[in-house]
Design a protein around this motif. Sequence first.
Motif, PDB file in Angstrom:
ATOM      1  N   SER A 346       0.848  -1.043  -0.469  1.00  0.00           N
ATOM      2  CA  SER A 346      -0.123  -0.343  -0.124  1.00  0.00           C
ATOM      3  C   SER A 346       0.609   1.307   0.109  1.00  0.00           C
ATOM      4  N   GLN A 347       2.005   0.965   0.267  1.00  0.00           N
ATOM      5  CA  GLN A 347       3.271   2.485   0.309  1.00  0.00           C
ATOM      6  C   GLN A 347       3.211   2.676  -0.584  1.00  0.00           C
ATOM      7  N   GLY A 348       3.611   4.403  -1.252  1.00  0.00           N
ATOM      8  CA  GLY A 348       3.598   5.324  -2.603  1.00  0.00           C
ATOM      9  C   GLY A 348       2.983   6.459  -2.263  1.00  0.00           C
ATOM     10  N   ARG A 349       3.928   7.094  -2.630  1.00  0.00           N
ATOM     11  CA  ARG A 349       2.914   9.112  -2.744  1.00  0.00           C
ATOM     12  C   ARG A 349       1.318   9.100  -3.440  1.00  0.00           C
ATOM     13  N   ASP A 350       1.433   8.042  -4.182  1.00  0.00           N
ATOM     14  CA  ASP A 350       0.105   8.691  -4.529  1.00  0.00           C
ATOM     15  C   ASP A 350      -0.664   7.474  -3.785  1.00  0.00           C
ATOM     16  N   LYS A 351      -0.388   6.927  -2.875  1.00  0.00           N
ATOM     17  CA  LYS A 351      -1.624   5.370  -2.049  1.00  0.00           C
ATOM     18  C   LYS A 351      -1.515   5.998  -0.884  1.00  0.00           C
TER      19      LYS A 351
END
Length: 657
Positions: A346-351
């Motif tokens: 689930s990691q991520g700048r858009d997440k």
Amino acid sequence: MLAPRDKRSLPLKHLAYPLAGALALAALPAVAQTRYDPATAFAPLALPSPANTVRGANGLPGPGYWQNRSDYQIHATLDPAAKRVSGTATITYTNNSPDRLDSLWLQLDQNLYRPGSRGAMASGRVPGGTTDGMVIEAVELLSGGKTIAVTPLISDTRMQVSLPTALPSHGKISLRIRYHFTIPGEWGGRMAWGKARDGEVYNIAQWYPRMAVYDDLRGWDPLPYLAQEFYLDYGDFDYWVTLPAGMIVAGSGELQNPQDVLTATQRARLAKARTSDATVEVIARGEIGTPASRPRQDGTLTWHFRMENSRDVAFAASSAFAWDAARMNLPGGKTGLAMSVYPAESQGRDKWGRSTEYLKHAVEEFSRRWYPYPWPNAVNVAGIATGMEYPGIVFDGIEDSGNELFWITAHEIGHSWFPMIVGFDERRDAWMDEGFNTFIDVYESDAFNHGEYGPKRDSEYAEGGGNPVDEILPVLADPYAPPILSRADTVTEKYRHAVTYFKSALGLTLLREQILGPERFDPAFRRFIAAWTFKHPKPADFFRAMEDASGEDLSWWWRGWYVHNWTLDQAVTRIGPARQGEGSLVTVENRDPMVMPATLRVSFADGSKRDVALPVETWIRTASTDVYVPGPQRVVRAEIDPDHKLPDRDRSNNVAR
């Protein structure tokens, strides 16, 4: 809870019957009418809960207001191998009512998953799975230094405990209940377990016997749980969760023993987050499951949380969680922690990398605009049970991202205000918690990062950007659509979002922006929230409170929008000269049962324009009214609702030339 359009549907759907509700006074049926009758629209409206010393005529708690209290100490064990929670709950129940109670009622929501439960029958289909429900091993009464074993009467999702001696007014009694249940899989809906990439995730809610509410209107209110939501008393919670040492727990309230369950590095990072507006990693993605991420890897650890002035608690647990946090800046110089836990995928700048940013802003904005957030933490969990709220913690989806993640985060944490702070009975009046919360969502979407995810218009009929007063028209035109004031369990899935969420929220938006104006609505709404914080208001209390604070008799609005599902059709039928002297007469007409104030925009022969405010009293005696427009210039065009703010079903008759 988000409606199924936004997130996956609950495992059980609900049998429904269109129901006018207890407020229905007028003789007209709850379907669209063809003509307007002022005597019906403006008839006196008898509210279902009479004003008295408990609930005042001003819509606020009266001098005699009382409310019972439930305080909990829960020791539970989560066994991932057996997929089982077992525990002992000690409940101290305080009877603040004027009545003697000869029995106590509790809610056993896990019995929803038993074969043949009422909720399973009401769904109209077989759920995704079954369990043995909540197995009650023992119930004991603790009173006067004595322990008395009792045999409860269990009926579906309710448990009645008869008392050997009635509990007097202002008396206290404690119950100790030993129990266990099997955790449902992904089909569990509001609570479940399932697999992430690096391990299992457990969303644990409705996990202990919960006291039913005894109130001034019904006495005990132990409705069977049909997979709608809840009505709960307030109290303080201390709870201990024992589970494998390699797992991380995120729970309602504040962790009381970080020195036992967190590493020195994690404690230092949390301390840094308490002073940081930027998100701080407590457990980074690369640290998930590593030996350094836990005080030890073998055996078990016990996490102790405390939550004060709450109606419930929930928690999530996983060995696959990353964890981050940031400071929340609250009114009066107070602060708190916004935190997110989520698996690596689930990691991520858009997440989920922005989850804490979203959570922090929503809590700060709702606190600034409506009422200060009262608890030390707010937690967003990426897990298996998605789109669900509990006090201080919300469950959202592992795959959520972008505007979907922002909207669901703001919506679910917004439930902290309705029904967690303002204790609505969402079992019977789901339109209050979902509609009120959807209403405040709209302004949060506009406020976040200069409208990055705005506008949010929560309609089934358009994905965004549409005009909500047009999107509601199919609901108002549908003769089978239930009124807002229907019992929640009777609203079918077809109408649940459209009526319970969207129409209810739009009703508040129209009340704020078109009927009262923000300068009257906002103080009245804040007054209502503050007066009913940690209490149990009913629909009639809200209606009275808004009328009292705004100085308006709004019975025509409650009747048309809430009691019935009426349509609105306003028209301009004629432009002519004034009967005497200069000026023009513009004839306006209200053609459908519902009535609203409106704006009339007139255009003159010289090209100039003027807006004329038409109060709702324009139509209080007659359906057709001549509006006098003074001045030497002739009116050549007139339009009612020129800015398209009202849910007018036929706009072809809004203009006359």
